[in-house]
Design a protein around this motif. Structure first.
Motif, mmCIF file in Angstrom:
data_model
loop_
_atom_site.group_PDB
_atom_site.id
_atom_site.type_symbol
_atom_site.label_atom_id
_atom_site.label_comp_id
_atom_site.label_asym_id
_atom_site.label_seq_id
_atom_site.Cartn_x
_atom_site.Cartn_y
_atom_site.Cartn_z
ATOM 1 N N LYS A 321 39.765 53.652 42.120
ATOM 2 C CA LYS A 321 39.836 54.784 41.193
ATOM 3 C C LYS A 321 40.181 54.309 39.787
ATOM 4 N N ALA A 322 41.140 53.363 39.704
ATOM 5 C CA ALA A 322 41.507 52.818 38.399
ATOM 6 C C ALA A 322 40.322 52.092 37.769
ATOM 7 N N GLY A 323 39.574 51.352 38.607
ATOM 8 C CA GLY A 323 38.403 50.634 38.117
ATOM 9 C C GLY A 323 37.370 51.587 37.552
ATOM 10 N N GLU A 324 37.098 52.685 38.277
ATOM 11 C CA GLU A 324 36.131 53.675 37.802
ATOM 12 C C GLU A 324 36.574 54.266 36.470
ATOM 13 N N SER A 325 37.870 54.562 36.354
ATOM 14 C CA SER A 325 38.391 55.182 35.127
ATOM 15 C C SER A 325 38.255 54.242 33.934
ATOM 16 N N VAL A 326 38.619 52.988 34.126
ATOM 17 C CA VAL A 326 38.561 52.023 33.015
ATOM 18 C C VAL A 326 37.118 51.785 32.593
ATOM 19 N N ILE A 327 36.239 51.558 33.583
ATOM 20 C CA ILE A 327 34.829 51.303 33.273
ATOM 21 C C ILE A 327 34.213 52.479 32.526
ATOM 22 N N ASN A 328 34.443 53.683 33.031
ATOM 23 C CA ASN A 328 33.848 54.866 32.398
ATOM 24 C C ASN A 328 34.441 55.138 31.021
ATOM 25 N N ALA A 329 35.722 54.820 30.860
ATOM 26 C CA ALA A 329 36.349 55.016 29.547
ATOM 27 C C ALA A 329 35.731 54.071 28.523
ATOM 28 N N PHE A 330 35.563 52.800 28.906
ATOM 29 C CA PHE A 330 34.936 51.844 27.993
ATOM 30 C C PHE A 330 33.495 52.235 27.684
ATOM 31 N N LYS A 331 32.782 52.671 28.720
ATOM 32 C CA LYS A 331 31.374 53.021 28.503
ATOM 33 C C LYS A 331 31.232 54.253 27.613
ATOM 34 N N SER A 332 32.206 55.181 27.694
ATOM 35 C CA SER A 332 32.150 56.365 26.838
ATOM 36 C C SER A 332 32.301 55.994 25.366
ATOM 37 N N LEU A 333 32.916 54.835 25.124
ATOM 38 C CA LEU A 333 33.053 54.333 23.755
ATOM 39 C C LEU A 333 31.870 53.453 23.358
ATOM 40 N N LYS A 334 30.883 53.399 24.244
ATOM 41 C CA LYS A 334 29.687 52.584 24.031
ATOM 42 C C LYS A 334 30.042 51.097 23.870
ATOM 43 N N ALA A 335 31.059 50.687 24.605
ATOM 44 C CA ALA A 335 31.483 49.284 24.568
ATOM 45 C C ALA A 335 30.781 48.517 25.675
ATOM 46 N N ASN A 336 30.309 47.324 25.359
ATOM 47 C CA ASN A 336 29.710 46.461 26.363
ATOM 48 C C ASN A 336 30.807 45.766 27.159
ATOM 49 N N LEU A 337 30.677 45.778 28.490
ATOM 50 C CA LEU A 337 31.730 45.198 29.312
ATOM 51 C C LEU A 337 31.155 44.497 30.535
ATOM 52 N N LEU A 338 31.995 43.618 31.077
ATOM 53 C CA LEU A 338 31.709 42.931 32.324
ATOM 54 C C LEU A 338 32.766 43.328 33.340
ATOM 55 N N VAL A 339 32.370 43.337 34.609
ATOM 56 C CA VAL A 339 33.374 43.437 35.674
ATOM 57 C C VAL A 339 33.306 42.133 36.472
ATOM 58 N N GLN A 340 34.482 41.645 36.886
ATOM 59 C CA GLN A 340 34.539 40.379 37.609
ATOM 60 C C GLN A 340 35.470 40.509 38.802
ATOM 61 N N GLU A 341 35.188 39.669 39.785
ATOM 62 C CA GLU A 341 36.077 39.636 40.938
ATOM 63 C C GLU A 341 37.471 39.154 40.513
ATOM 64 N N PHE A 342 38.482 39.662 41.200
ATOM 65 C CA PHE A 342 39.862 39.265 40.935
ATOM 66 C C PHE A 342 40.228 38.112 41.869
ATOM 67 N N ILE A 343 40.705 37.014 41.298
ATOM 68 C CA ILE A 343 41.084 35.839 42.089
ATOM 69 C C ILE A 343 42.599 35.937 42.350
ATOM 70 N N ARG A 344 42.945 36.539 43.457
ATOM 71 C CA ARG A 344 44.351 36.803 43.751
ATOM 72 C C ARG A 344 45.155 35.510 43.904
ATOM 73 N N GLU A 345 44.530 34.503 44.544
ATOM 74 C CA GLU A 345 45.279 33.277 44.837
ATOM 75 C C GLU A 345 45.661 32.488 43.584
ATOM 76 N N ALA A 346 45.055 32.816 42.427
ATOM 77 C CA ALA A 346 45.413 32.122 41.188
ATOM 78 C C ALA A 346 46.823 32.487 40.725
ATOM 79 N N GLN A 347 47.324 33.634 41.161
ATOM 80 C CA GLN A 347 48.695 34.068 40.870
ATOM 81 C C GLN A 347 49.007 34.077 39.371
ATOM 82 N N GLY A 348 48.064 34.600 38.591
ATOM 83 C CA GLY A 348 48.307 34.735 37.153
ATOM 84 C C GLY A 348 48.244 33.443 36.373
#
Length: 477
Positions: A321-348
């Motif tokens: 749900k958070a992903g949908e909200s962020v993506i749609n918010a950026f797209k409503s601003l006509k901003a070009n964006l990428l989505v990428q897999e999250f690498i959990r094991e990298a631990q920040g």
């Protein structure tokens, strides 16, 4: 009481310690401080003390000869000019020779190209030593043109014996820019900080030129180091391309910078060349949001603005749900964006490998600040020295080569699938990596230019090997 010099409204003087044998000064008892024309003013450290280097055109209305000077930096002070404008100027103390007398005076350094005289002698320098007769000129003797020609014909009066290198950037106070200027000056080069916004291009089939705000024509530069902020990519690349058309060497070429700045295009080039990247998705319509999220393995996922830099415009969406909200918010601003897999094991954590001329010269691990998901020292994270693997080095070197970058900051993340390329930066910062590794990365950048232009510094009398053979620090193979 010592006899005072009688001077007129203009007099010839010299600055022996600065290598200026003759300069015409405007004598002005109404001005408190004395001022010398200077440009390419750069501060640096010598034996732990502040120094300043600059160049001067000592002869009125002429841009030749040009004298390169160095002096200890005494202070930086706010000075109000005759036009009422306040300016913070470097202050030096040096010997003034005039009328057969020599004493030390304080000088402020500023660009006086628009003024009638390249030197102004103020009352602080005259106190107790001079009496002014404003109706006279050259009371202490005039200097003939033939004498000036004799004074300035020697090559050692021409500024610098090294390369003429321009740093194309926006902020002269930025650590990275200061270090590059210092590194070039330390190796004997004539360094110029050139604000990209103050450069102007002349397109002409017979006489193409690059002009600067102070009237200089920059065609005689040997090399430029582009350090272009994202908001200035278009103009900065156009300017770099114009220099390249004038046969000025660019440490990173305009085409390489352009494609590295386009995150989508750069990822496409990297995958096309068989380099491992995180699974990514890109679409042009909000109706594709769910498909995008599925494409990268679902939540959590990373959402990136294509125009973002230094960790800005990067968001972790922990749920669908958070992903949908962020993506749609950026797209409503006509901003070009990428989505990428999250690498959990990298631990920040991620790695920054600094590549110069196909070699990894330094590497650090960056760890995110508490509560953050991605390592970024610009956003409060920390940097530490790390030993990188042969595979990680090869990945970084090939990424820089694919994008055509001679200098690159390559960001890599460690995953269960092996190292993955996150991003390749054409203007990587130096502060974090130099502070953590104690390596002279800026010096390695200057040496890359020397190598490309086949320049070697003069051999010292007591040296047995060319100074250019010395490495700034032991690079990682």
């Amino acid at each position: 009481m010592e006899k005072k010099l009688i001077v007129g409204s203009e007099e010839w003087c010299s600055f022996p310690s600065l290598g200026i044998p003759a300069i015409k000064a405007r004598v002005d008892s109404g001005a408190k401080t004395s001022s010398l024309h200077a440009y390419n003013i750069q501060t640096f450290k010598r034996d732990g003390e502040p120094w300043v280097s600059f160049e001067a055109h000592p002869l009125q209305h002429l841009r030749r000869p040009s004298v390169r000077c160095e002096a200890k930096l005494l202070d930086k002070r706010m000075v109000r000019s005759s036009s009422g404008e306040a300016e913070k100027r470097p202050v030096i103390r040096t010997s003034l020779s005039i009328g057969g007398s020599v004493w030390d005076i304080e000088l402020t350094l500023t660009n006086r190209d628009s003024m009638g005289y390249r030197m102004l002698l103020g009352r602080e320098a005259m106190l107790g030593r001079m009496l002014v007769d404003p109706s006279e000129s050259f009371c202490l003797g005039d200097v003939r043109p033939s004498e000036l020609e004799e004074y300035y014909r020697d090559e050692h009066h021409i500024a610098g014996t090294g390369l003429r290198i321009g740093l194309l950037a926006s902020n002269p106070d930025l650590y990275s820019n200061q270090r590059i200027m210092e590194a070039g000056a330390e190796r004997g080069h004539r360094m110029s900080f050139l604000d990209i916004r103050q450069c102007y291009m002349k397109l002409d089939p017979n006489e193409p030129e690059v002009h600067y705000r102070d009237g200089r024509i920059l065609n005689n530069l040997d090399a430029v180091i582009p350090r272009i902020r994202p908001s200035q990519t278009f103009y900065g690349c156009a300017l770099t391309r114009h220099f390249e058309s004038l046969d000025v060497f660019a440490l990173n070429g305009s085409a390489a910078i352009s494609q590295s700045r386009d995150k989508l295009f750069s990822l496409q080039l990297l995958q096309q060349n068989g380099l491992n990247i995180p699974t990514s998705g890109f679409a042009n319509s909000p109706v594709d949001t769910n498909e995008l999220i599925e494409m990268v393995g679902g939540a959590p996922l990373i959402v990136k603005l294509l125009e973002g830099t230094q960790g800005r415009g990067v968001v972790l969406a922990e749920t669908r749900k958070a992903g949908e909200s962020v993506i749609n918010a950026f797209k409503s601003l006509k901003a070009n964006l990428l989505v990428q897999e999250f690498i959990r094991e990298a631990q920040g954590r991620d790695l920054r490998l600094f590549v110069i001329d196909g070699k990894v010269v330094a590497a650090i691990q960056r760890e995110a600040a508490p509560g953050e998901f991605r390592a970024n020292i610009h956003q409060g994270g920390t940097a530490s020295v790390v030993k990188v693997t042969v595979e990680e080095k090869r990945l970084a070197i090939k990424a820089a080569k694919v994008l055509g970058l001679k200098v690159a900051g390559v960001d890599i993340i460690r995953s269960k699938k092996g190292p993955l390329l996150l991003e390749v930066n054409s203007s990587p910062g130096l502060e974090g990596i130099e502070s953590a590794t104690r390596k002279d990365v800026a010096g390695a950048m200057i040496m890359s230019i020397e190598k490309a232009l086949k320049w070697r510094p003069p051999i010292a009398a007591n040296s047995t090997a060319p100074a250019g053979d010395a490495e700034p620090s032991a690079p990682e193979d």
